[in-house]
Design a protein around this motif. Sequence first.
Motif, short mmCIF file in Angstrom:
data_model
loop_
_atom_site.label_atom_id
_atom_site.label_comp_id
_atom_site.label_asym_id
_atom_site.label_seq_id
_atom_site.Cartn_x
_atom_site.Cartn_y
_atom_site.Cartn_z
N MET A 1 31.75 43.59 40.28
CA MET A 1 32.88 44.45 39.94
C MET A 1 32.43 45.89 39.70
SD MET A 1 35.36 42.24 37.46
CE MET A 1 36.07 40.67 37.97
N ALA A 2 31.33 46.04 38.97
CA ALA A 2 30.84 47.38 38.66
C ALA A 2 30.34 48.09 39.91
CB ALA A 2 29.74 47.30 37.61
N ARG A 3 29.59 47.36 40.74
CA ARG A 3 29.00 47.97 41.93
C ARG A 3 30.06 48.33 42.97
NH1 ARG A 3 25.75 44.21 42.90
NH2 ARG A 3 26.80 43.16 44.60
N ARG A 4 31.07 47.49 43.10
CA ARG A 4 32.10 47.74 44.11
C ARG A 4 33.34 48.43 43.55
NH1 ARG A 4 30.77 44.75 48.68
NH2 ARG A 4 32.34 46.08 49.68
N ALA A 5 33.32 48.72 42.25
CA ALA A 5 34.42 49.45 41.58
C ALA A 5 35.77 48.76 41.79
CB ALA A 5 34.48 50.89 42.06
N VAL A 6 35.80 47.44 41.53
CA VAL A 6 37.04 46.68 41.63
C VAL A 6 37.37 46.07 40.28
CG1 VAL A 6 36.78 46.18 44.08
CG2 VAL A 6 35.78 44.61 42.41
N LYS A 7 38.66 45.77 40.06
CA LYS A 7 39.12 45.24 38.78
C LYS A 7 39.24 43.73 38.78
CE LYS A 7 41.81 49.39 37.71
NZ LYS A 7 43.18 49.91 37.41
N ARG A 8 39.22 43.12 39.97
CA ARG A 8 39.39 41.67 40.05
C ARG A 8 38.66 41.16 41.30
NH1 ARG A 8 43.01 44.48 42.09
NH2 ARG A 8 43.99 44.99 40.11
N LEU A 9 38.34 39.87 41.27
CA LEU A 9 37.66 39.25 42.40
C LEU A 9 38.32 37.92 42.73
CD1 LEU A 9 33.91 39.74 41.39
CD2 LEU A 9 35.06 40.88 43.30
N PRO A 10 38.75 37.69 43.97
CA PRO A 10 39.16 36.35 44.35
C PRO A 10 37.95 35.42 44.27
CG PRO A 10 39.92 37.98 45.95
CD PRO A 10 38.94 38.68 45.05
N VAL A 11 38.19 34.21 43.80
CA VAL A 11 37.12 33.23 43.65
C VAL A 11 37.27 32.18 44.75
CG1 VAL A 11 36.00 31.61 42.09
CG2 VAL A 11 37.17 33.63 41.16
N VAL A 12 36.19 31.93 45.47
CA VAL A 12 36.24 30.99 46.60
C VAL A 12 35.22 29.88 46.41
CG1 VAL A 12 37.09 32.74 48.22
CG2 VAL A 12 34.63 32.41 47.93
N SER B 1 39.25 38.48 36.59
CA SER B 1 39.49 39.90 36.32
C SER B 1 38.52 40.39 35.25
CB SER B 1 40.92 40.11 35.83
OG SER B 1 41.10 39.51 34.55
N ARG B 2 38.51 41.70 35.06
CA ARG B 2 37.68 42.26 33.99
C ARG B 2 38.09 41.68 32.64
NH1 ARG B 2 37.87 48.70 35.63
NH2 ARG B 2 36.58 48.58 37.51
N ARG B 3 39.37 41.48 32.46
CA ARG B 3 39.85 40.93 31.19
C ARG B 3 39.32 39.52 30.97
NH1 ARG B 3 46.16 41.38 30.03
NH2 ARG B 3 45.49 43.57 30.17
N ASP B 4 39.24 38.71 32.04
CA ASP B 4 38.70 37.36 31.92
C ASP B 4 37.24 37.40 31.45
OD1 ASP B 4 41.06 36.13 32.84
OD2 ASP B 4 40.46 36.42 34.92
N LEU B 5 36.48 38.33 31.99
CA LEU B 5 35.07 38.43 31.63
C LEU B 5 34.91 38.88 30.18
CD1 LEU B 5 33.54 40.10 34.82
CD2 LEU B 5 33.85 37.68 34.32
#
Length: 227
Positions: free
Chosen positions: A112-123, A134-138
């Motif tokens: 998230m930090a490296r790619r400057a995104v707020k959420r990541l789909p999980v596969v 999401s950042r909030r989940d972390l």
Amino acid sequence: MVGSTVHDVMTKDVAAVRLHTPYKEIVRILQERRISALPVLDDDGRLAGLVSEADLLDKTSGEERPTGPLSGLRRRSRHGPKATGLTADAVMTAPAITVNATASVTAAARIMARRAVKRLPVVDDQGRLVGIVSRRDLLRLYLRSDEEIREEIQRDVFMRVLWADPENFDIEVHDGVVTLTGMLEQRSAIPVAERLSRSVGGVVDVINRLTYRFDDTEGRPAFRSVE
């Protein structure tokens, strides 16, 4: 299990759309769910991309609205294909930046930090969507109580992994900062104890004051402290 994984903290009830979901339907789902992005799935249920509010706004971001036979061509030139997209496959961002469900929470945070995104789909291993993090989940991990953290480190790190006698060590946790004291049998176990303790969800820092009874890295007995 020592260390939290993405599966432990992700949101599993994830709204998603298909490649040919209409633009207005995407907007409706975003508003109803009060979210800012939606995963896009292909016909096999695999993740094809991510459509966000920013992607949708590309369609309406032009200051000028030229008219005439060349207007469409001019809009594509200025704003790209998303400006004229009518379905999810036309406006989504692809490929989506993802994380595997078995990845560590630390790894997800770094992505998230490296790619400057707020959420990541999980596969999963087949590329199928199983959740979103999401950042909030972390950050939610850091709401764990000090006692929960202490018990997990004692149980999963020292007793299950290191086979250490609870009478020979002490674990104190204050506001997520862990202090390890006491004596382990082998010197090589000390960095392992620190590394695994740091991987426990909610740990902010580790102060390592452990000592060792035998220096197995040199093959001779010793009574020394490793700070």
